[in-house]
Design an enzyme around this catalytic site. Structure first.
Site, PDB file in Angstrom:
ATOM      1  N   ASP A 196      -4.388   5.205   6.397  1.00 43.26           N
ATOM      2  CA  ASP A 196      -4.950   6.393   7.042  1.00 43.26           C
ATOM      3  C   ASP A 196      -5.924   5.908   8.118  1.00 43.26           C
ATOM      4  O   ASP A 196      -5.514   5.531   9.217  1.00 43.26           O
ATOM      5  CB  ASP A 196      -5.614   7.205   5.919  1.00 43.26           C
ATOM      6  CG  ASP A 196      -6.119   8.559   6.354  1.00 43.26           C
ATOM      7  OD1 ASP A 196      -5.676   9.063   7.381  1.00 43.26           O
ATOM      8  OD2 ASP A 196      -6.975   9.127   5.645  1.00 43.26           O
ATOM      9  N   GLU A 240       0.835  -1.198   0.000  1.00 45.36           N
ATOM     10  CA  GLU A 240       0.000   0.000   0.000  1.00 45.36           C
ATOM     11  C   GLU A 240       0.869   1.246   0.000  1.00 45.36           C
ATOM     12  O   GLU A 240       2.016   1.210   0.442  1.00 45.36           O
ATOM     13  CB  GLU A 240      -0.886   0.026   1.257  1.00 45.36           C
ATOM     14  CG  GLU A 240      -2.362  -0.200   1.012  1.00 45.36           C
ATOM     15  CD  GLU A 240      -3.061   0.895   0.216  1.00 45.36           C
ATOM     16  OE1 GLU A 240      -2.433   1.606  -0.595  1.00 45.36           O
ATOM     17  OE2 GLU A 240      -4.281   1.030   0.386  1.00 45.36           O
ATOM     18  N   ASP A 241       0.299   2.336  -0.485  1.00 46.33           N
ATOM     19  CA  ASP A 241       1.015   3.607  -0.437  1.00 46.33           C
ATOM     20  C   ASP A 241       0.953   4.222   0.958  1.00 46.33           C
ATOM     21  O   ASP A 241       1.950   4.647   1.510  1.00 46.33           O
ATOM     22  CB  ASP A 241       0.480   4.589  -1.494  1.00 46.33           C
ATOM     23  CG  ASP A 241      -1.046   4.719  -1.480  1.00 46.33           C
ATOM     24  OD1 ASP A 241      -1.721   4.028  -0.681  1.00 46.33           O
ATOM     25  OD2 ASP A 241      -1.572   5.519  -2.269  1.00 46.33           O
ATOM     26  N   PHE A 284      -1.886  15.770   4.723  1.00 49.25           N
ATOM     27  CA  PHE A 284      -2.164  15.196   3.403  1.00 49.25           C
ATOM     28  C   PHE A 284      -0.903  15.285   2.541  1.00 49.25           C
ATOM     29  O   PHE A 284      -0.378  16.365   2.308  1.00 49.25           O
ATOM     30  CB  PHE A 284      -3.325  15.925   2.729  1.00 49.25           C
ATOM     31  CG  PHE A 284      -3.825  15.191   1.531  1.00 49.25           C
ATOM     32  CD1 PHE A 284      -4.725  14.145   1.677  1.00 49.25           C
ATOM     33  CD2 PHE A 284      -3.382  15.503   0.250  1.00 49.25           C
ATOM     34  CE1 PHE A 284      -5.172  13.425   0.577  1.00 49.25           C
ATOM     35  CE2 PHE A 284      -3.822  14.792  -0.857  1.00 49.25           C
ATOM     36  CZ  PHE A 284      -4.725  13.755  -0.684  1.00 49.25           C
ATOM     37  N   ARG A 309       1.327  12.034  -8.775  1.00 48.79           N
ATOM     38  CA  ARG A 309       1.809  10.659  -8.546  1.00 48.79           C
ATOM     39  C   ARG A 309       3.244  10.496  -9.021  1.00 48.79           C
ATOM     40  O   ARG A 309       3.979   9.636  -8.542  1.00 48.79           O
ATOM     41  CB  ARG A 309       0.916   9.652  -9.288  1.00 48.79           C
ATOM     42  CG  ARG A 309      -0.499   9.551  -8.746  1.00 48.79           C
ATOM     43  CD  ARG A 309      -1.177   8.309  -9.309  1.00 48.79           C
ATOM     44  NE  ARG A 309      -2.620   8.337  -9.167  1.00 48.79           N
ATOM     45  CZ  ARG A 309      -3.287   7.942  -8.085  1.00 48.79           C
ATOM     46  NH1 ARG A 309      -2.629   7.491  -7.040  1.00 48.79           N
ATOM     47  NH2 ARG A 309      -4.603   7.997  -8.035  1.00 48.79           N
TER      48      ARG A 309
HETATM   49  P1  IMP Z   1      -7.918   4.419   4.528  1.00 53.17           P
HETATM   50  O1  IMP Z   1      -6.745   3.842   5.274  1.00 53.17           O
HETATM   51  O2  IMP Z   1      -9.029   3.432   4.279  1.00 53.17           O
HETATM   52  O3  IMP Z   1      -8.436   5.677   5.187  1.00 53.17           O
HETATM   53  O4  IMP Z   1      -7.522   4.858   3.084  1.00 53.17           O
HETATM   54  C1  IMP Z   1      -6.250   4.884   2.650  1.00 53.17           C
HETATM   55  C2  IMP Z   1      -6.259   5.472   1.242  1.00 53.17           C
HETATM   56  O5  IMP Z   1      -6.644   6.853   1.279  1.00 53.17           O
HETATM   57  C3  IMP Z   1      -4.875   5.428   0.665  1.00 53.17           C
HETATM   58  O6  IMP Z   1      -4.649   4.229  -0.041  1.00 53.17           O
HETATM   59  C4  IMP Z   1      -4.877   6.645  -0.230  1.00 53.17           C
HETATM   60  O7  IMP Z   1      -5.414   6.311  -1.493  1.00 53.17           O
HETATM   61  C5  IMP Z   1      -5.804   7.623   0.452  1.00 53.17           C
HETATM   62  N1  IMP Z   1      -5.058   8.585   1.294  1.00 53.17           N
HETATM   63  C6  IMP Z   1      -5.063   8.672   2.637  1.00 53.17           C
HETATM   64  N2  IMP Z   1      -4.259   9.651   3.067  1.00 53.17           N
HETATM   65  C7  IMP Z   1      -3.701  10.197   1.957  1.00 53.17           C
HETATM   66  C8  IMP Z   1      -2.746  11.274   1.735  1.00 53.17           C
HETATM   67  O8  IMP Z   1      -2.214  11.929   2.652  1.00 53.17           O
HETATM   68  N3  IMP Z   1      -2.424  11.530   0.435  1.00 53.17           N
HETATM   69  C9  IMP Z   1      -2.963  10.849  -0.602  1.00 53.17           C
HETATM   70  N4  IMP Z   1      -3.835   9.840  -0.447  1.00 53.17           N
HETATM   71  C10 IMP Z   1      -4.211   9.525   0.823  1.00 53.17           C
HETATM   72 MG    MG Z   2      -4.417   3.748  -2.010  1.00 54.45          MG
END
Ligand code: IMP
Ligand code: MG
Length: 191
Positions: A114, A110-111, A164, A177
């Protein structure tokens, strides 16, 4: 005719609205460390790296070249539903894996994590498919907004504050990206 100064002004990489958080060199060094650890941990495994599109593509491309083992790769694309700005935890599979993972050692790439809702649900979905093991590698971890506090994340590149960030695969409205570094958008209204 383009002069040096006009090239600077048009540079996405030197966009003055971006503040660098991690340089390309810092990211490379950390991914090298992660790759060495994964190489040791997955010796004698049937390793499959699963990239979560699109954000993880840059991280996964670099990480897999630091893992000195036979391995396979596959990709998933999911969309997370949001109630307003809050993730609901519902995940729709837009693109599924192309190969079964039964009996394999799966490492999800994963990138950023959050709230953790997307990965928690993805772990549930993939967890029902008979993999031998499923673990998570994420480049960035934002622990503060985590809703799924019990989500186990095995490999983390960097823990970051609740900001962010963009670049190195991460986007804001599908832009940035391609940045070779991770940065913060200083003024989001200038996107
Ligand atoms: P979560 O953990 O379900 O809230 O979602 C994670 C996803 O939200 C990541 O895979 C990203 O696509 C997006 N995301 C969350 N924080 C960021 C950020 O700071 N920059 C860009 N994308 C983010
Ligand atoms: Mg993602």
């Amino acid at each position: 005719m383009s002069t040096e100064s006009s090239e600077t002004i048009s540079s996405e990489f030197m966009n003055p609205n971006l503040e660098v958080m991690y340089t390309a060199d810092e990211i490379r060094g950390r991914i090298n460390e992660l790759g060495r650890k994964i190489t040791l941990d997955y010796k004698d495994s049937e390793l499959v790296l699963v990239g979560v599109l699109k954000g993880s593509c840059v991280f996964m491309a670099d990480l897999m070249r630091e893992i000195d083992l036979p391995l396979a790769i596959d990709f998933m694309s999911v969309s997370s539903y949001k109630n307003g700005t809050v993730s609901s935890g519902d995940v729709e599979i837009l693109k599924d894996l192309t190969h079964p993972i039964r009996g394999k050692d799966v490492l999800i790439c994963e990138d950023i994590i959050d709230t953790g809702l997307t990965l928690f649900r993805l772990m549930e979905i993939l967890g029902s498919r008979g993999a031998k093991s499923i673990r998570i590698a994420t480049l960035l971890d934002k622990p503060e907004p985590r809703v799924k506090k019990d989500l186990v994340v095995d490999y983390v590149g960097f823990q970051i504050p609740n900001k962010f960030v963009v670049g190195y695969g991460l986007d804001a409205a599908n832009r940035y990206r391609n940045l070779p570094f991770i940065g913060i958008v200083k003024d989001p209204s200038l996107l």
